[in-house]
Scaffold this motif. Structure first.
Motif, PDB file in Angstrom:
ATOM      1  N   GLU A 124      65.404  56.343  59.289  1.00 49.21           N
ATOM      2  CA  GLU A 124      64.816  57.587  58.787  1.00 49.21           C
ATOM      3  C   GLU A 124      65.149  57.826  57.317  1.00 49.21           C
ATOM      4  OE1 GLU A 124      64.608  60.997  61.948  1.00 49.21           O
ATOM      5  OE2 GLU A 124      66.564  59.987  62.127  1.00 49.21           O
ATOM      6  N   LEU A 125      66.159  57.156  56.816  1.00 55.97           N
ATOM      7  CA  LEU A 125      66.577  57.347  55.434  1.00 55.97           C
ATOM      8  C   LEU A 125      66.131  56.208  54.522  1.00 55.97           C
ATOM      9  CD1 LEU A 125      70.184  58.698  56.078  1.00 55.97           C
ATOM     10  CD2 LEU A 125      68.060  59.993  55.793  1.00 55.97           C
ATOM     11  N   ALA A 126      65.275  55.327  55.019  1.00 54.56           N
ATOM     12  CA  ALA A 126      64.810  54.189  54.223  1.00 54.56           C
ATOM     13  C   ALA A 126      64.078  54.630  52.962  1.00 54.56           C
ATOM     14  CB  ALA A 126      63.925  53.282  55.061  1.00 54.56           C
ATOM     15  N   PHE A 127      63.464  55.790  53.005  1.00 59.39           N
ATOM     16  CA  PHE A 127      62.744  56.284  51.827  1.00 59.39           C
ATOM     17  C   PHE A 127      63.677  56.485  50.634  1.00 59.39           C
ATOM     18  CE2 PHE A 127      64.282  60.130  53.792  1.00 59.39           C
ATOM     19  CZ  PHE A 127      64.648  60.919  52.707  1.00 59.39           C
ATOM     20  N   ALA A 128      64.953  56.738  50.895  1.00 58.62           N
ATOM     21  CA  ALA A 128      65.910  56.977  49.804  1.00 58.62           C
ATOM     22  C   ALA A 128      66.012  55.749  48.898  1.00 58.62           C
ATOM     23  CB  ALA A 128      67.274  57.350  50.367  1.00 58.62           C
ATOM     24  N   ALA A 129      65.967  54.566  49.469  1.00 58.68           N
ATOM     25  CA  ALA A 129      66.028  53.339  48.663  1.00 58.68           C
ATOM     26  C   ALA A 129      64.786  53.218  47.794  1.00 58.68           C
ATOM     27  CB  ALA A 129      66.167  52.118  49.559  1.00 58.68           C
ATOM     28  N   ARG A 130      63.630  53.536  48.357  1.00 60.87           N
ATOM     29  CA  ARG A 130      62.397  53.439  47.572  1.00 60.87           C
ATOM     30  C   ARG A 130      62.413  54.436  46.419  1.00 60.87           C
ATOM     31  NH1 ARG A 130      60.537  53.401  52.798  1.00 60.87           N
ATOM     32  NH2 ARG A 130      59.411  55.370  52.597  1.00 60.87           N
ATOM     33  N   LEU A 131      62.881  55.648  46.679  1.00 63.39           N
ATOM     34  CA  LEU A 131      62.976  56.646  45.605  1.00 63.39           C
ATOM     35  C   LEU A 131      63.952  56.190  44.520  1.00 63.39           C
ATOM     36  CD1 LEU A 131      63.158  60.042  47.529  1.00 63.39           C
ATOM     37  CD2 LEU A 131      61.296  59.233  46.085  1.00 63.39           C
ATOM     38  N   ALA A 132      65.113  55.726  44.940  1.00 57.05           N
ATOM     39  CA  ALA A 132      66.141  55.324  43.979  1.00 57.05           C
ATOM     40  C   ALA A 132      65.708  54.113  43.159  1.00 57.05           C
ATOM     41  CB  ALA A 132      67.444  55.033  44.700  1.00 57.05           C
ATOM     42  N   THR A 133      64.964  53.212  43.763  1.00 57.09           N
ATOM     43  CA  THR A 133      64.491  52.033  43.046  1.00 57.09           C
ATOM     44  C   THR A 133      63.397  52.404  42.050  1.00 57.09           C
ATOM     45  OG1 THR A 133      65.057  50.615  44.908  1.00 57.09           O
ATOM     46  CG2 THR A 133      63.485  49.731  43.315  1.00 57.09           C
ATOM     47  N   ALA A 134      62.470  53.248  42.495  1.00 56.96           N
ATOM     48  CA  ALA A 134      61.347  53.625  41.637  1.00 56.96           C
ATOM     49  C   ALA A 134      61.765  54.581  40.524  1.00 56.96           C
ATOM     50  CB  ALA A 134      60.233  54.255  42.474  1.00 56.96           C
TER      51      ALA A 134
END
Length: 149
Positions: free
Chosen positions: A113-123
């Motif tokens: 459920e927290l996988a989006f955090a990696a995408r935000l932090a990378t982008a």
């Protein structure tokens, strides 16, 4: 004296390379998240990135961010966390900050459920860090309970 320093550097480089081999094998087996972080993981991350021709391995970054956010392994020590802040990349640090806040706000959240955090932090690492800071501030007691917003 110079020879001893050179030998110490060679030993340190050999330990970094061996640990990079270990993390790479665990990543390939899909079991990276089961290992405890250790001192010099930032250098190991850099070695893995160098080996991959500059390609950042998202699994390794996510593992490091989770370990830092959850204070796993040597990151239990505040000094190690502070040192990591100077060694790890802004996306990894932003991901860790965001994970820490989200885990505090929603302790029952599953890792997926927290996988989006990696995408935000990378982008957008700066935006992710700002979001983590805002979430921290939003949930801190203000001492003005009962006051209109």
């Amino acid at each position: 004296m110079a020879a001893a320093a050179w030998e110490a550097e060679l030993r340190k480089a050999a330990r970094t390379a061996a640990h990079a081999d270990e993390l790479q094998a665990l990543r390939e087996l899909g079991t990276l998240e089961q290992t405890e972080p250790r001192d010099r993981d930032g250098a190991v991350r850099d070695e893995l990135t160098r080996r991959a021709g500059g390609y950042v391995q998202a699994e390794v970054d996510a593992w490091l961010a989770h370990a830092l956010a959850a204070h796993l392994g040597h990151y239990r020590d505040p000094a190690a966390r502070e040192e990591a802040a100077g060694l790890l990349t802004p996306p990894v640090l932003a991901h860790a900050a965001l994970l820490a806040e989200l885990a505090r706000l929603v302790p029952t959240a599953a890792p997926g459920e927290l996988a989006f955090a990696a995408r935000l932090a990378t982008a957008e690492p700066e935006a992710a860090a700002d979001l983590a800071a805002l979430l921290t501030r939003a949930t801190e007691p203000t001492g003005t309970e009962g006051s209109p917003a």
